[in-house]
Design a protein around this motif. Structure first.
Motif, mmCIF file in Angstrom:
data_model
loop_
_atom_site.group_PDB
_atom_site.id
_atom_site.type_symbol
_atom_site.label_atom_id
_atom_site.label_comp_id
_atom_site.label_asym_id
_atom_site.label_seq_id
_atom_site.Cartn_x
_atom_site.Cartn_y
_atom_site.Cartn_z
ATOM 1 N N SER A 1 0.818 -1.219 0.000
ATOM 2 C CA SER A 1 0.000 0.000 0.000
ATOM 3 C C SER A 1 0.843 1.256 0.000
ATOM 4 C CB SER A 1 -0.937 0.007 1.216
ATOM 5 O OG SER A 1 -1.875 -1.036 1.130
ATOM 6 N N ARG B 1 -6.438 -3.264 8.612
ATOM 7 C CA ARG B 1 -7.636 -3.635 7.838
ATOM 8 C C ARG B 1 -7.812 -2.734 6.622
ATOM 9 N NH1 ARG B 1 -10.996 -4.156 13.387
ATOM 10 N NH2 ARG B 1 -10.293 -6.266 13.966
ATOM 11 N N VAL B 2 -7.549 -1.452 6.802
ATOM 12 C CA VAL B 2 -7.626 -0.531 5.661
ATOM 13 C C VAL B 2 -6.641 -0.957 4.580
ATOM 14 C CG1 VAL B 2 -7.171 1.829 4.905
ATOM 15 C CG2 VAL B 2 -8.463 1.424 7.009
ATOM 16 N N ASN B 3 -5.440 -1.311 4.975
ATOM 17 C CA ASN B 3 -4.417 -1.683 4.000
ATOM 18 C C ASN B 3 -4.662 -3.054 3.396
ATOM 19 O OD1 ASN B 3 -2.340 0.552 3.915
ATOM 20 N ND2 ASN B 3 -2.536 0.254 6.105
ATOM 21 N N ASN B 4 -5.280 -3.961 4.153
ATOM 22 C CA ASN B 4 -5.657 -5.249 3.571
ATOM 23 C C ASN B 4 -6.641 -5.048 2.422
ATOM 24 O OD1 ASN B 4 -4.076 -6.459 5.495
ATOM 25 N ND2 ASN B 4 -5.757 -7.238 6.734
ATOM 26 N N LEU B 5 -7.619 -4.169 2.617
ATOM 27 C CA LEU B 5 -8.568 -3.859 1.540
ATOM 28 C C LEU B 5 -7.875 -3.150 0.376
ATOM 29 C CD1 LEU B 5 -11.669 -2.614 3.585
ATOM 30 C CD2 LEU B 5 -11.462 -4.761 2.319
ATOM 31 N N PHE C 1 -6.516 -5.257 -2.617
ATOM 32 C CA PHE C 1 -7.472 -5.622 -3.660
ATOM 33 C C PHE C 1 -7.881 -4.407 -4.479
ATOM 34 C CE2 PHE C 1 -7.908 -8.591 -0.108
ATOM 35 C CZ PHE C 1 -7.632 -9.788 -0.753
ATOM 36 N N ALA C 2 -7.974 -3.244 -3.828
ATOM 37 C CA ALA C 2 -8.304 -2.022 -4.561
ATOM 38 C C ALA C 2 -7.200 -1.688 -5.563
ATOM 39 C CB ALA C 2 -8.506 -0.864 -3.591
ATOM 40 N N SER D 1 -7.194 4.066 -2.593
ATOM 41 C CA SER D 1 -5.792 3.647 -2.566
ATOM 42 C C SER D 1 -4.903 4.748 -2.002
ATOM 43 C CB SER D 1 -5.326 3.271 -3.976
ATOM 44 O OG SER D 1 -6.026 2.148 -4.465
ATOM 45 N N ALA E 1 -5.453 4.870 1.748
ATOM 46 C CA ALA E 1 -4.725 3.774 2.391
ATOM 47 C C ALA E 1 -3.239 4.102 2.498
ATOM 48 C CB ALA E 1 -4.934 2.477 1.613
#
Length: 486
Positions: free
Chosen positions: A28, A160-164, A167-168, A307, A310
Motif C-alpha cells: 500500500s 484492515r484498511v491496507n488489507n482492503l 485488492f483495490a 488507494s 490507504a
C-alpha cells in the motif's frame, strides 16, 4: 512462536501483524495506483509512450535495494527501520542522519499526496470544484486527520484498511488496464489515432532531448517504487518478524514491479488520441473515460481515492514509528513523550500527534504558497533515495557487524556483495538523476535546508546528549530470549 531481538529495548508493542498484513503495508505504501496515476503524465509528456519500458529498469534496481534491506530487516526487526539499521551498523550519529532524512520524507510526502493527489480527485468524484484551493485544503486536512485517527485508535484498524487496499490496487489499476486494453483491441480502428499496434510502445517524443526524456520517463518508476521498508518500520508489531517482514518487503517490491508494468502497457496501448491524452491533466482518467464512459470512470476514480487514503494511513503509521524509534534513543525534542506507547491502544499516540501536527503545518504552508509546496514535494523524490544510499553504504562498510545471535529469517549469503554493489550503483545513478538537472535544483535546496535543520539540532543539543550518555543506542548485550505466542 516469536523470538524477540536482543535489541536492548523493553517490549513496547503487542505482536498482532501477520504475514498478509505486513505485505499489505508494504504494497500500500508503494501504491502503484497512486504512483502511476500521479506520475504517468510526466513520463508520457517527456519521453512518450516508450516511457513504459523504463519501469522495469526501476523495478529491477529497487528489487536489488529491497533484497539488501530485507537482510537487514531479518537481522534487526526494529521500528524506525533505516535509522536502526544505519545506527547499529555504523553508529548513532550516522543513524541520526539517515533518520532525519526519513523524518523529512514523511513530513512532506504525506501532505503532498493528500493535497496534490487525493483532494482534487475526491472533489472530482463528488462533483465539486477541483480548482478551489480552500476546498482542496479542507479535503486534504480531513483525510490526513482521519488517517491519523485510524492509527491512534488501534494498529489493527490501519491493517484492515491496507488489507482492503491490496485488492483495490489490483482492481483499480491492473484489472482496469486489462479491461481497457480489451476494449481497445475490439474497437481501436475507430479511435482518433486510427488504431496502432504494440510498436506504439516504442514511440518517443521528438520535442524532448533523449537524455531529458529518459530521466523523465524513468521517474514514473523511480517516484513510485519506494517505501517497501514500511513493513520493517512495523517490525516490533509483527508476528515472527525475522521471517515475515523480509518476505513481505520482497513480495511487495516484486509484485508491484510486475503489476505496474502490466498496468502501464495496458493503459498506454489503449491511448485513443495521443495528443489529447498528453494534454489532459489526468491522462489515465482520460484513457479510462474514452473506453468506459463517465460512470465506470468515476468508479475507477473512487478506487484510486481509496488507494491514496490507504497510503496516507500506512504512511502515518510509518512516520510515527520512526519518530518513536528515534525518540526512544533520546535523539529528538520531546523524546520522553514521543517514546511512550499508550497502554490501551498500544500505539505511540504522542508520536502520531506530533507527526500529524507537522504534516498539517506543512500542508498550510504549501497551500499559502503553492509553488513552495510543489518544490517541497519534488524534494521527497530525492530524500528516500539518499536514505537508501546511506544505508547501503553502511551495509557494505560494516556488514560483518550484523548480529547472528538471534538468528535471521533472510540471508543473501554469497550473493550479498554483488547484490549490494549493484544496488549501490543504481542508487548513485538515481540520486544523480534527481539532483543534478536544473529542473530539480530548487528541490535540492529544500533537502539541504532539511539537513541543515537536523545539523543545527545536533550541534545545539544532541551532541551534548550523546556525549553524556543520555541519548544513543542502548546496550545490546544479548539477554535472555523471550518467547511469546504467535
Amino acid at each position: 512462536m516469536e523470538e524477540t531481538t536482543t535489541s536492548g529495548y523493553a517490549t513496547a508493542f503487542p505482536r498482532v501483524l501477520r504475514r498478509f498484513a505486513l505485505f499489505a503495508i508494504a504494497f500500500s505504501v508503494v501504491s502503484i495506483t497512486t504512483g502511476i496515476f500521479v506520475n504517468y503524465a510526466y513520463g508520457l509528456t517527456t519521453l512518450g509512450p516508450a516511457a513504459v519500458w523504463l519501469w522495469p529498469v526501476a523495478a529491477v534496481g529497487q528489487i536489488l535495494v529491497v533484497l539488501v534491506l530485507a537482510e537487514l530487516a531479518g537481522h534487526m526487526p526494529l521500528a524506525g527501520a533505516n535509522y536502526q539499521w544505519s545506527a547499529r551498523l555504523v553508529g548513532t550519529r550516522f543513524g541520526y542522519a539517515v533518520g532525519s532524512l526519513g523524518v523529512l520524507y514523511g513530513a512532506v510526502g504525506l501532505p503532498g499526496i493528500a493535497l496534490i493527489g487525493l483532494a482534487p480527485l475526491t472533489a472530482t468524484v463528488l462533483g465539486l470544484d477541483a480548482t478551489d484551493t480552500t476546498l482542496l485544503l479542507v479535503i486534504a486536512v480531513l483525510a490526513i486527520v482521519l488517517a491519523y485517527l485510524v492509527n491512534i485508535i488501534r494498529v489493527q484498524w490501519a491493517a484492515r484498511v491496507n488489507n482492503l487496499a491490496v485488492f483495490a490496487e489490483i482492481v483499480g489499476t491492473v484489472v482496469l488496464s486489462v479491461v481497457v486494453l480489451a476494449l481497445w483491441a475490439h474497437g481501436h480502428a475507430s479511435t482518433p489515432d486510427g488504431g496502432h499496434g504494440l510498436g506504439f510502445l516504442t514511440t518517443t517524443n521528438p520535442g524532448t532531448p533523449l537524455a531529458d526524456g529518459i530521466v523523465g520517463g524513468a521517474l514514473i518508476g523511480i517516484f513510485t517504487l519506494v517505501g517497501f521498508e514500511a513493513a520493517a518500520d512495523m517490525a516490533e508489531e509483527a508476528v515472527d518478524a525475522r521471517r515475515t517482514v523480509p518476505r513481505a518487503m520482497i513480495a511487495a517490491a516484486v509484485i508491484s514491479g510486475v503489476l505496474g508494468l502490466v498496468a502501464l502497457i495496458g493503459f498506454t496501448v489503449a491511448i485513443p488520441d495521443l495528443a489529447a491524452v498528453e494534454a489532459s491533466p489526468v491522462p489515465l482518467a482520460a484513457i479510462a473515460g474514452y473506453w468506459l464512459g463517465p460512470v465506470l470512470t468515476k468508479v475507477f476514480l473512487v478506487i484510486v481515492v481509496f488507494s491514496m487514503f490507504a497510503l496516507l494511513v500506512v504512511a502515518a503509521a510509518s512516520n510515527s514509528r520512526l519518530l518513536f524509534a528515534m525518540a526512544r534513543d533520546g535523539l529528538l525534542p520531546a523524546s520522553t513523550a514521543m517514546a511512550r506507547v499508550h497502554p490501551r491502544t498500544a500505539t505511540p499516540v504522542t508520536a502520531l500527534v506530533v507527526s500529524l501536527i507537522v504534516c498539517l503545518l506543512l500542508l498550510g504552508y504549501g497551500t499559502l504558497d503553492g509553488q513552495a509546496f510543489t518544490v517541497l514535494v519534488g524534494a521527497t523524490a530525492l530524500v528516500p533515495y539518499l536514505a537508501y544510499l546511506l544505508t547501503l553504504g553502511g551495509y557494505l562498510a560494516r556488514r560483518r557487524r550484523l548480529r547472528t545471535d538471534g538468528g535471521s529469517g533472510f540471508e543473501l549469503g554469497r550473493a550479498a556483495l554483488p547484490v549490494a554493489t549493484l544496488a549501490l550503483v543504481w542508487l548513485v545513478v538515481v540520486v544523480a538523476a534527481l539532483s543534478l538537472p536544473d529542473a530539480f535544483r530548487a528541490a535540492d535546496y529544500v533537502v539541504l535546508g532539511g539537513i541543515a535543520l537536523a545539523g543545527l539540532w545536533y550541534v545545539a543539543v544532541l551532541r551534548r546528549r550523546l556525549r553524556d550518555g543520555t541519548a544513543g543506542l542502548p546496550d545490546t548485550t544479548p539477554t535472555t530470549t523471550v518467547v511469546e505466542a504467535g
